[in-house]
Design a protein around this motif. Structure first.
Motif: not given
Length: 134
Positions: A29-41, A47-62
């Protein structure tokens, strides 16, 4: 400050937490955020936000068992890729020091050192002798 830490520890009790897959997703997600600075899409950021949300969902999952199984699949996948590169590197190193010939009798692979000129090679499996240039 100490009270907030204790509250967070109580909140995380019974939750899965970070593992190798979670760290990989966060780094992606961090790499995608950095790439988003250059790609401007906007899609890259989405996609970066979605990947980050999946990561947090997994961390806080019971559901610890399911998250553990996901991480095990990821670990096996990473091991398979690493093992493929390790074998490729080993073959490359071996090919620089040795020739590998197949026995004409049985097809057994035989490793002989490079730079020895014409040599008589003895197959240990079928006892066939043949001459090759090393």
């Amino acid at each position: 400050m100490n009270q907030m830490r204790e509250q967070f520890i109580r909140f995380m009790t019974g939750r899965y937490g970070a593992d190798k897959l979670g760290k990989f997703l966060t780094a992606t997600a961090f790499i995608l955020f950095v790439a988003g600075l250059f790609i401007k899409s906007p899609w890259v950021d989405l996609i970066a936000v979605a990947v980050l949300l999946v990561s947090y969902y997994r961390m806080f999952s019971r559901n610890i068992r399911r998250r553990f199984d996901e991480n095990q699949k990821f670990e096996r996948f990473c091991f398979a890729i690493a093992e493929t590169f390790r074998k490729w590197r080993f073959r490359l190193q071996q090919s620089m020091k040795f020739h590998i010939y197949k026995c004409p009798g049985c097809g057994q692979k035989i490793r002989v050192p490079r730079g020895k000129g014409k040599i008589k090679i003895h197959c240990p499996k079928c006892n066939t002798d043949f001459i090759k240039k090393s």
